[in-house]
Design an enzyme around this catalytic site. Structure first.
Site, PDB file in Angstrom:
ATOM      1  N   PHE A 156       0.861  -1.189   0.000  1.00  0.00           N
ATOM      2  CA  PHE A 156       0.000   0.000   0.000  1.00  0.00           C
ATOM      3  C   PHE A 156       0.896   1.237   0.000  1.00  0.00           C
ATOM      4  CE2 PHE A 156      -2.338   3.509   1.796  1.00  0.00           C
ATOM      5  CZ  PHE A 156      -3.551   3.433   1.111  1.00  0.00           C
ATOM      6  N   ASP A 241       9.390   2.428   1.208  1.00  0.00           N
ATOM      7  CA  ASP A 241       8.271   3.224   1.702  1.00  0.00           C
ATOM      8  C   ASP A 241       8.198   2.999   3.209  1.00  0.00           C
ATOM      9  OD1 ASP A 241       5.844   4.144   2.604  1.00  0.00           O
ATOM     10  OD2 ASP A 241       4.697   3.427   0.875  1.00  0.00           O
ATOM     11  N   LYS A 270       3.440  10.064   8.113  1.00  0.00           N
ATOM     12  CA  LYS A 270       2.776   9.658   9.360  1.00  0.00           C
ATOM     13  C   LYS A 270       3.397  10.217  10.652  1.00  0.00           C
ATOM     14  CE  LYS A 270       0.208   5.663   7.690  1.00  0.00           C
ATOM     15  NZ  LYS A 270      -1.179   5.946   8.017  1.00  0.00           N
TER      16      LYS A 270
HETATM   17  N1  PLP Z   1       2.606   4.305   2.354  1.00  0.00           N
HETATM   18  C1  PLP Z   1       2.295   3.530   3.399  1.00  0.00           C
HETATM   19  C2  PLP Z   1       3.176   2.372   3.751  1.00  0.00           C
HETATM   20  C3  PLP Z   1       1.148   3.787   4.164  1.00  0.00           C
HETATM   21  O1  PLP Z   1       0.835   3.003   5.195  1.00  0.00           O
HETATM   22  C4  PLP Z   1       0.326   4.888   3.800  1.00  0.00           C
HETATM   23  C5  PLP Z   1      -0.907   5.174   4.538  1.00  0.00           C
HETATM   24  O2  PLP Z   1      -1.463   4.356   5.218  1.00  0.00           O
HETATM   25  C6  PLP Z   1       0.708   5.666   2.698  1.00  0.00           C
HETATM   26  C7  PLP Z   1       1.850   5.352   2.011  1.00  0.00           C
HETATM   27  C8  PLP Z   1      -0.131   6.845   2.291  1.00  0.00           C
HETATM   28  O3  PLP Z   1       0.055   7.876   3.195  1.00  0.00           O
HETATM   29  P1  PLP Z   1      -0.992   9.082   3.256  1.00  0.00           P
HETATM   30  O4  PLP Z   1      -2.267   8.504   3.737  1.00  0.00           O
HETATM   31  O5  PLP Z   1      -0.369  10.067   4.212  1.00  0.00           O
HETATM   32  O6  PLP Z   1      -1.111   9.644   1.902  1.00  0.00           O
END
Ligand code: PLP
Length: 422
Positions: A156, A241, A270
């Site tokens: 994700f 990520d 986050k």
């Molecule tokens: N990457 C990861 C691993 C995530 O867990 C999330 C959100 O849950 C995102 C990207 C996306 O982040 P945002 O919701 O701040 O756009």
């Protein structure tokens, strides 16, 4: 016309919002907000540390922390004072200018990541935007000769188009096709599958060292190592990520680096701002020069000094108060307690990012029962519960959840078992 004044009598935000019960607020919500999140579970009005209160005065222990965001809980006095100080001094400048706050935060991130000379940071406002930057980094690196971006099954990465293309779940992507071209998903934690997918058309491999939304699934250190070797061998970038796993969440500053693997880029968001929106892409060494020239990428709010101040203050508290030690201690307490709880079949505790599986697929029902009992938790999958509490959670708070959990599971599982046997 009266002269415009900066002076107004002091007002609480309630002067603009009005007041109401939880039910009244939700009615207003449903009339005015797009339904993409469904109806919210509660209307929260106040928080302190790991505790929040709703509009009807009920108290909850927040073991989700805004989904791994509130690193120091709610309304941290020190973080608040640094934010307020920056806001009272200078709240925003465009990227035609810079601020000491933005520069100091970039330097701090590079230092925490032990990034080699030449490494650089790009600031965004969210996780998905940090990943958009990574997507463009991959494109800039690969050009048309290397159009492929590899991502992992179960991954994700966010909801904007580039990040969405890298996200695996078809239900998130398909309604919005066509996706940006070139992304291919490969099997999770499978070195042979990765080796087979790697060739001279691959610009980058993008992965979460521990998949959060997929239920807290870690990649093995051997896979991360192989990913590094294979990307290097084929001239592709390796992107971690760490939006969910970064900045102390796992008891280490960054999960991938802690496994001994240095990527070409790492995305963060986050927990970085302790609750204030901010995202970042840290590029390591050579890769930093890939998106260098002026005008190649940008965002109005990226590097905003208030967001940067929030991050600097959060990092300061994490570092100066030994919060990462607390993460490791609480992780152990929770992991042991969960493993000893009836109905729990597997526990994956990576610092305070914890997933545990249930014998029966009633995670949503456990979440609902927990809310009723004053605990905020989350179910990323039908049989998986996730905890991502504030990193400064106390042992007593952690134990209070462990004490309540058997009854929550029993309440959720009994109707399921009765239905199954009838
Ligand atoms: N990457 C990861 C691993 C995530 O867990 C999330 C959100 O849950 C995102 C990207 C996306 O982040 P945002 O919701 O701040 O756009």
């Amino acid at each position: 016309m009266a002269e415009l004044s900066r002076q107004e009598p002091k007002k609480d935000v309630a002067a603009f919002t009005g007041t109401g019960t939880g039910a009244q607020w939700l009615e207003r919500y449903n009339h005015s907000l797009m339904g993409v999140f469904g109806t919210p579970q509660r209307v929260l009005v106040r928080g302190a540390g790991a505790v929040v209160w709703d509009a009807d005065g009920r108290e909850y222990l927040d073991l989700l922390g805004g989904i791994a965001v509130n690193a120091l809980g709610h309304a941290h006095p020190f973080v608040n004072s640094v934010i307020a100080g920056q806001l009272a001094t200078l709240g925003h400048v465009s990227n035609f200018f810079t601020t000491p706050t933005q520069i100091a935060l970039a330097e701090k991130l590079l230092a925490l990541a032990h990034a080699p000379e030449g490494s650089k940071v790009f600031f965004a406002n969210s996780g998905t935007e940090a990943n958009e930057a990574a997507f463009k980094l991959a494109r800039a690196h690969g050009g048309t000769a290397r159009p492929t971006i590899l991502a992992l099954e179960g991954g994700f990465h966010g909801r904007t188009m580039g990040a969405l293309a890298m996200t695996h779940k078809a239900a998130y992507r398909e309604p919005f096709e066509p996706m940006p071209a070139g992304v291919r998903h490969v099997a999770f934690n499978d070195v042979d599958a990765l080796r087979a997918a790697m060739d001279g058309t691959v610009a980058a491999l993008v992965l979460e060292p521990i998949q959060g939304e997929a239920g807290v699934r870690p990649l093995s250190a051997a896979y991360l190592q192989a990913a590094r070797e294979l990307t290097r061998e084929h001239g592709a970038l390796l992107v971690f990520d760490e939006v969910q796993t970064g900045v102390g969440r796992t008891g280490e500053w960054f999960a991938g680096l802690a496994a001994g693997v240095v990527p070409d880029a790492m995305t963060l968001a986050k927990g970085l701002g302790g609750g204030f929106p901010i995202g970042a892409m840290v590029t390591f060494g050579q890769a930093a020069s890939t998106l260098l020239s002026a005008g190649q990428h940008g965002t109005t709010f990226g590097g905003n000094p208030v967001a940067a101040a929030a991050a600097l203050a959060t990092l300061h508290v994490l570092e100066s108060q030994g919060v990462l030690d607390n993460v490791r201690k609480l992780s152990q307490i929770l992991a042991e307690g969960l493993a000893g709880t009836g109905g729990v079949t597997d526990v994956r505790a990576h610092g305070l990012l914890i997933g545990f599986d249930l014998a029966v697929p009633v995670a949503a029902e456990v979440v609902a029962a927990a809310l009723g009992a004053g605990f905020i938790i989350n179910a990323p999958k039908a049989n998986t519960v996730r905890l991502a509490p504030p990193l400064n959670l106390s042992a007593a708070q952690g134990r209070s959840f462990l004490a309540a959990l058997p009854a929550l599971i029993a309440a959720a599982a009994t109707p399921f078992k009765e239905k199954a046997s009838s």
